[in-house]
Design a protein around this motif. Sequence first.
Motif, PDB file in Angstrom:
ATOM      1  N   ALA A  99       0.824  -1.207   0.000  1.00  0.00           N
ATOM      2  CA  ALA A  99       0.000   0.000   0.000  1.00  0.00           C
ATOM      3  C   ALA A  99       0.859   1.258   0.000  1.00  0.00           C
ATOM      4  O   ALA A  99       0.522   2.259  -0.638  1.00  0.00           O
ATOM      5  N   VAL A 100       1.979   1.227   0.714  1.00  0.00           N
ATOM      6  CA  VAL A 100       2.895   2.373   0.746  1.00  0.00           C
ATOM      7  C   VAL A 100       3.459   2.635  -0.648  1.00  0.00           C
ATOM      8  O   VAL A 100       3.517   3.788  -1.107  1.00  0.00           O
ATOM      9  N   ILE A 101       3.870   1.591  -1.322  1.00  0.00           N
ATOM     10  CA  ILE A 101       4.418   1.741  -2.677  1.00  0.00           C
ATOM     11  C   ILE A 101       3.355   2.294  -3.621  1.00  0.00           C
ATOM     12  O   ILE A 101       3.616   3.209  -4.411  1.00  0.00           O
ATOM     13  N   LEU A 102       2.137   1.749  -3.537  1.00  0.00           N
ATOM     14  CA  LEU A 102       1.057   2.230  -4.402  1.00  0.00           C
ATOM     15  C   LEU A 102       0.704   3.687  -4.077  1.00  0.00           C
ATOM     16  O   LEU A 102       0.406   4.474  -4.984  1.00  0.00           O
ATOM     17  N   ALA A 103       0.763   4.054  -2.802  1.00  0.00           N
ATOM     18  CA  ALA A 103       0.511   5.449  -2.418  1.00  0.00           C
ATOM     19  C   ALA A 103       1.528   6.377  -3.075  1.00  0.00           C
ATOM     20  O   ALA A 103       1.182   7.479  -3.531  1.00  0.00           O
ATOM     21  N   GLY A 104       2.785   5.941  -3.125  1.00  0.00           N
ATOM     22  CA  GLY A 104       3.800   6.733  -3.802  1.00  0.00           C
ATOM     23  C   GLY A 104       3.501   6.907  -5.279  1.00  0.00           C
ATOM     24  O   GLY A 104       3.673   7.994  -5.835  1.00  0.00           O
ATOM     25  N   VAL A 105       3.036   5.829  -5.914  1.00  0.00           N
ATOM     26  CA  VAL A 105       2.656   5.919  -7.329  1.00  0.00           C
ATOM     27  C   VAL A 105       1.513   6.906  -7.511  1.00  0.00           C
ATOM     28  O   VAL A 105       1.519   7.745  -8.423  1.00  0.00           O
TER      29      VAL A 105
END
Length: 496
Positions: A99-105
């Motif tokens: 979720a953190v990675i997707l939030a960055g995207v």
Amino acid sequence: MPAPLERRSVRATLRRPGWLRTEVLGGLVVALALIPEAIAFSVIAGVDPRVGLFASFTMAVTTAVLGGRPAMISAATGAVALVIAPLMASHGLQHLIAAVILAGVFQVVLALLGAARLMRFIPRQVMVGFVNGLAILVFLTQVQEIWGSPWIAYALAAVGLLLVFVLPRLTQAVPAPLVVIVLLTVTVAVTDLDVPTVGDKGELPDALPVLFLPDVPLTWETFTVIAPFSLAMALVGLMESLMTAKLVDDITDTRSDKTREAWGQGAANIVTGFLGGMGGCAVVGQTMMNVKASGARTRISTFLSGVFLLVLVVVLGDVVALIPMAALVAVMLFVCWATFDWHSIRPATLRRMPKSELAVMLVTVVGTVWTHNLAVGVILGVLVAMVAFANRVAHFVQVERELVPAEAAGAEAVARYTVTGELFFASSNDLYTMFDYAGDPQRVVIDMDRSHVWDYSTVTALESVTDKYAQHGTTVEIVGLNEASRRMRERLRRRD
């Protein structure tokens, strides 16, 4: 006084030992203050302290290079921890990191779509409420850090607070917060006082972060699980970061690249996720400590705050664990005092301020403190400001009627209406009721020379007026439209 940012570039700072010392010591003070907060936010999110500490390291280092606001500090934050805590509780660490990675995207995409430009719509009083709400919120959280401790902890905090106020008047060779932290730590270590320390907050890591690939199925189902949390994290993180960047702009009298800051935050969250961190955004308290208390102005202090944090917890963890929380509380209380906009609550200011503006500030402050979420406070403040503005502008529209007798008109009597003001959905809704449909003669002229048509609601309102007159057999002529209003009416009016 620190030099303006235009003359405090990284290259210039590296050539000036005095400026460089300010940046290095500022980064060290911030690193010391970040450690207990990162651990506390890890507890809120339900993850191991190392996840929060690694996030603070990677966020600070990455935004120092990619971010658009020099001297601003990004790290693990309470707002992000609150957003992702339910996901951690329901699906575990692997989904949280995904979720953190997707939030960055999401943040990178929002930046490319121009989300940073929305900052221009945030009113001044929302910004004042944001600052005051932040100061109150930090004050409350810091008091909780030593609440219920032995009386000596309060005494240490009081001494530290006195020193951090007095020392800058005697010398600015070394940041007062650093002196307070070192002095109180030595005092506690030598006297073996029983007070809360950083070591009591949680176990510090003893190794460097490594590449972390979240072990989750790459399916639509996984996306639907993490996407709502990622989007919420992206929005909250961007809002806090851009508001903090604007705050630093005001303090330093410089401008920053908000779009670069937005995608820089996204890139930092992507990097943080792949290194096993919980993500984050700008940390307002530590940013104020860096800019106001320490006088830092460049990316060097931001970068070093991350580097120092990692070195302190991995290499010097045993020493860092001895730092009394009272020392950090004293420093943060000073930051609260320096951050709060005292001018905004002076009796003279409150007497002059319109009630609507006062309401915007109060709603922002109360929303922030009540929810412990700066983003919620800002959103509520903006909504109140929008309603207040629409209500205020709606009353600016005036319609004046003049009856021209047949003798003066040359043929038949004419009712001439003059519309004055800006016409949009809030001000044009009552336009329909401002005409004497039954009492007017067979010819009506509506003069729009002193007004401007802004939206479809106004075009529809004008159409309703002409339709109502048509039911009474009255001819209506609309004159005086400026070119933009005329084009809008021609484009949007009904084509029956």
